[in-house]
Design an enzyme around this catalytic site. Structure first.
Site, PDB file in Angstrom:
ATOM      1  N   HIS A 148      31.148  -7.654  40.754  1.00 30.48           N
ATOM      2  CA  HIS A 148      32.166  -6.680  40.356  1.00 30.48           C
ATOM      3  C   HIS A 148      32.420  -6.843  38.857  1.00 30.48           C
ATOM      4  O   HIS A 148      31.676  -7.522  38.156  1.00 30.48           O
ATOM      5  CB  HIS A 148      33.444  -6.851  41.198  1.00 30.48           C
ATOM      6  N   MET A 149      33.451  -6.226  38.328  1.00 31.03           N
ATOM      7  CA  MET A 149      33.658  -6.123  36.881  1.00 31.03           C
ATOM      8  C   MET A 149      33.655  -7.461  36.141  1.00 31.03           C
ATOM      9  O   MET A 149      32.948  -7.615  35.157  1.00 31.03           O
ATOM     10  CB  MET A 149      34.960  -5.353  36.602  1.00 31.03           C
TER      11      MET A 149
END
Length: 96
Positions: free
Chosen positions: A19-20
């Site tokens: 994810h980010m």
């Protein structure tokens, strides 16, 4: 020693996948190397120095990805990035 090629296959261990935050950490680390860095998931090959490209992989926990590096510091790049992926991107002081 100008154009070395190295690769490694790693299984994503982070419960939230790439994810980010992990994508940012991976891209930031990859950018420190002179070598071209690519991430491959199945038949998708992306620039390992681009956060947005990494996010498009949709690499969830358990996904196998290959990391490839081409350039003078390819060995160092692979060892560092493989270690980062294998670490699972542990939280650094996050309370969440």
């Amino acid at each position: 020693m100008s154009n070395l090629f190295r690769s490694s296959t790693v299984t994503i261990s982070n419960p939230q996948g790439l994810h980010m935050r992990p994508a940012y950490l991976f891209a930031e680390t990859a950018a420190k190397f002179e070598s071209k860095v690519e991430l491959i998931k199945e038949d998708i090959r992306i620039d390992g120095k681009s956060v947005l490209s990494i996010l498009t992989l949709g690499a969830t926990q358990g996904t196998q990805v290959s990391v490839e590096a081409t350039g003078a510091d390819a060995q160092d790049a692979i060892e560092t990035l493989e270690g980062l992926l294998n670490s699972g991107f542990p939280a650094s002081g996050d309370s969440n």
